[in-house]
Design an enzyme around this catalytic site. Structure first.
Site, PDB file in Angstrom:
ATOM      1  N   SER A  45       0.989  -1.281   0.001  1.00 18.96           N
ATOM      2  CA  SER A  45      -0.087   0.089   0.178  1.00 18.96           C
ATOM      3  C   SER A  45       1.019   1.111   0.004  1.00 18.96           C
ATOM      4  CB  SER A  45      -1.000   0.170   1.164  1.00 18.96           C
ATOM      5  OG  SER A  45      -1.808  -1.206   1.086  1.00 18.96           O
ATOM      6  N   GLY A 221      -4.521  -2.345  -0.970  1.00 19.30           N
ATOM      7  CA  GLY A 221      -3.543  -2.017  -1.751  1.00 19.30           C
ATOM      8  C   GLY A 221      -3.327  -0.639  -2.030  1.00 19.30           C
ATOM      9  N   GLY A 223      -2.943   3.568  -3.558  1.00 22.24           N
ATOM     10  CA  GLY A 223      -3.426   4.530  -4.413  1.00 22.24           C
ATOM     11  C   GLY A 223      -5.020   4.925  -4.326  1.00 22.24           C
ATOM     12  N   CYS A 248      -9.608  -1.941   3.614  1.00 23.91           N
ATOM     13  CA  CYS A 248      -8.660  -0.946   3.199  1.00 23.91           C
ATOM     14  C   CYS A 248      -9.031  -0.558   1.637  1.00 23.91           C
ATOM     15  CB  CYS A 248      -7.275  -1.167   3.260  1.00 23.91           C
ATOM     16  SG  CYS A 248      -6.242   0.594   3.389  1.00 23.91           S
ATOM     17  N   LEU A 249      -8.289  -0.680   0.741  1.00 29.32           N
ATOM     18  CA  LEU A 249      -8.762  -0.392  -0.716  1.00 29.32           C
ATOM     19  C   LEU A 249      -9.745  -1.292  -1.038  1.00 29.32           C
ATOM     20  CD1 LEU A 249      -7.894   1.050  -3.193  1.00 29.32           C
ATOM     21  CD2 LEU A 249      -6.498  -0.707  -3.806  1.00 29.32           C
ATOM     22  N   GLN A 252     -12.785   0.429   0.054  1.00 28.81           N
ATOM     23  CA  GLN A 252     -13.240   1.645  -0.717  1.00 28.81           C
ATOM     24  C   GLN A 252     -13.895   1.266  -2.148  1.00 28.81           C
ATOM     25  OE1 GLN A 252      -9.539   3.635  -0.907  1.00 28.81           O
ATOM     26  NE2 GLN A 252      -9.189   3.701   1.085  1.00 28.81           N
ATOM     27  N   ASN A 290      -3.393   2.438   7.042  1.00 24.64           N
ATOM     28  CA  ASN A 290      -2.589   2.754   6.263  1.00 24.64           C
ATOM     29  C   ASN A 290      -3.308   3.100   4.760  1.00 24.64           C
ATOM     30  OD1 ASN A 290      -0.604   3.447   4.135  1.00 24.64           O
ATOM     31  ND2 ASN A 290       0.134   1.134   3.854  1.00 24.64           N
ATOM     32  N   GLY A 292      -4.863   6.969   2.222  1.00 25.13           N
ATOM     33  CA  GLY A 292      -4.804   8.238   1.983  1.00 25.13           C
ATOM     34  C   GLY A 292      -6.419   8.603   1.696  1.00 25.13           C
ATOM     35  N   TYR A 293      -7.374   7.429   1.504  1.00 28.47           N
ATOM     36  CA  TYR A 293      -8.557   8.167   0.855  1.00 28.47           C
ATOM     37  C   TYR A 293      -9.662   7.532   2.043  1.00 28.47           C
ATOM     38  CZ  TYR A 293      -6.265   9.314  -3.560  1.00 28.47           C
ATOM     39  OH  TYR A 293      -5.466   9.868  -4.456  1.00 28.47           O
ATOM     40  N   HIS A 333      -6.921  -2.367   9.140  1.00 29.23           N
ATOM     41  CA  HIS A 333      -6.225  -3.549   8.889  1.00 29.23           C
ATOM     42  C   HIS A 333      -6.365  -4.538   9.830  1.00 29.23           C
ATOM     43  CE1 HIS A 333      -3.934  -2.867   5.093  1.00 29.23           C
ATOM     44  NE2 HIS A 333      -3.930  -1.465   5.777  1.00 29.23           N
ATOM     45  N   GLU A 335      -5.765  -7.650  10.046  1.00 30.63           N
ATOM     46  CA  GLU A 335      -4.459  -8.332  10.208  1.00 30.63           C
ATOM     47  C   GLU A 335      -3.325  -8.000  10.695  1.00 30.63           C
ATOM     48  OE1 GLU A 335      -3.404  -5.941   6.969  1.00 30.63           O
ATOM     49  OE2 GLU A 335      -5.201  -6.875   7.384  1.00 30.63           O
TER      50      GLU A 335
END
Length: 378
Positions: A45, A221, A223, A248-249, A252, A290, A292-293, A333, A335
């Site tokens: 990530s 992941g 971005g 996380c990603l 989203q 972790n 940024g979105y 996360h 995990e």
């Protein structure tokens, strides 16, 4: 050797180089973890980012391959206050500097990381260039000006597995869609004896159906989630057909596939000490994060999504569930690695959801499915 870090706003940090030599650009972010720097370095990530560690001493326990979260580090640069080149740990195999050299990553030490972190908190994440060269400052600024946002995008194809692979087990079959997955996710599924098939980020819905999964895990992941629209389409097509769990990603992407929207945070959440409130139980969990979105709260209205968790610091959305289908997600996360393991229960909740779905939707015998297909062809 000297190293310099130039920020987009013109701030220049001059320190000592460790690791590789050269120039590298990226998005400058900070992580508040006290330990876990090698898990940070190897978390996919962080692809495309120059990571600043707020804890002042880095490198004191060295590098151990057993603690990697992927096969290699993906960061574009590493900034620390003090770097310790001689680790003191019986598990250490080599130093952080050796790891950075091996993968061409530039490190900078002996800079004021507190000042750097406060700049990012005040102005937000920004582009940066890290160099061990002796170029004039004006030349570095020109290189910064030529850096486009596209260089910080499309990181998922760089970190996802190029080919499917399996991690056999005797339990439920889970298709783990790899958008830049940490090893910890696979480790947690294996711990529960799941039969896991890891597939690339661009695997189609039909290809996933052929694997005959009991459930689908959407990984973390790097971005912007809007940079992988094909993933959103695949998730939307499979939603309701199989139980899903996004991290996380993956969280989203699940939100986008359900009709919600995402937006960029000012400086993101990165560390192992973020408090998250579970609304149903009103319990507070300390989480590893972790990203940024975040999912836009207003965009939830009019969808079939329900907020399940919120961040106690800034009240952003940390968890969602679908009100019609067996699917849920979290922004943090569970995990961990690094961070607290308090949230591993979410994997158990995912497996309970799968078993309930299987009880309520028993599959036809394979002979009946094949016979129906033959009759349809005729």
């Amino acid at each position: 050797m000297q190293a310099r870090l130039l920020l987009q706003d013109g701030t220049l940090f001059t320190g000592t180089s460790f690791g590789a030599e050269g120039e590298k650009t990226g998005e400058v972010v900070f992580n508040t973890g006290i330990t876990g720097y090698q898990e940070v370095l190897t978390d996919p990530s962080y692809c495309g980012q120059i990571v600043t560690m707020t804890y002042p001493l880095i490198g004191n326990y060295g590098i151990t391959r057993d603690d990697f979260e992927s096969v290699r580090p993906y960061v574009h640069g590493f900034a620390v206050r003090h770097y310790e080149p001689v680790p003191s740990n019986w598990r250490a195999q080599y130093s952080v500097g050796d790891l950075l050299k091996e993968y061409g990553i530039i490190g900078i030490s002996d800079i004021d990381t507190r000042m750097l972190t406060r700049i990012i908190r005040h102005h937000g994440t920004m582009k940066g260039i890290l160099t061990t060269g002796s170029q004039p400052l004006e030349e570095l600024k020109e290189m910064m000006a030529d850096m486009t946002i596209e260089e910080l995008r499309n990181q998922v194809p760089l970190t996802s597995t190029p080919h499917p692979y399996s991690s056999p087990g005797n339990g439920e079959r889970i298709v783990l869609i790899d958008y830049g997955a940490k090893s910890g996710i696979l480790r947690e599924l294996n711990k529960r004896d799941c039969d896991v098939v890891v597939v690339p980020h661009n695997t189609t819905a039909e290809e996933i159906r052929r694997l005959n999964p009991d459930g689908i895990q959407l990984s973390n992941g790097p971005g912007d989630p809007k940079d992988v629209p094909h993933a959103v389409r695949t998730i939307a097509e499979l939603l309701g057909e199989y139980p899903m769990f996004g991290i996380c990603l993956g969280h989203q992407l699940f939100a986008l596939a359900s009709g919600a929207d995402t937006e960029k945070l000012k400086f993101g959440h990165r560390g192992g000490n973020h408090p998250v409130k579970e609304l149903a139980s009103e319990r507070c969990f300390i989480t590893s994060q972790n990203h940024g979105y975040t999912v836009n709260e207003e965009s939830i209205q009019g969808t079939d999504l329900e907020v399940t968790h919120i961040n106690n610091n800034d009240k952003t959305i940390e968890g969602l569930k679908h009100t019609k289908y067996p699917a849920f997600s979290v922004q943090y996360h569970p995990e961990a690695a690094p961070g607290p393991y308090d949230n591993g229960y979410l994997f158990d909740r995912f497996l309970d959801m799968i078993r309930e779905h299987k009880r309520n939707h028993p599959k036809q015998p394979r002979q009946a499915v094949i016979a129906a297909a033959v009759r349809g062809e005729r």
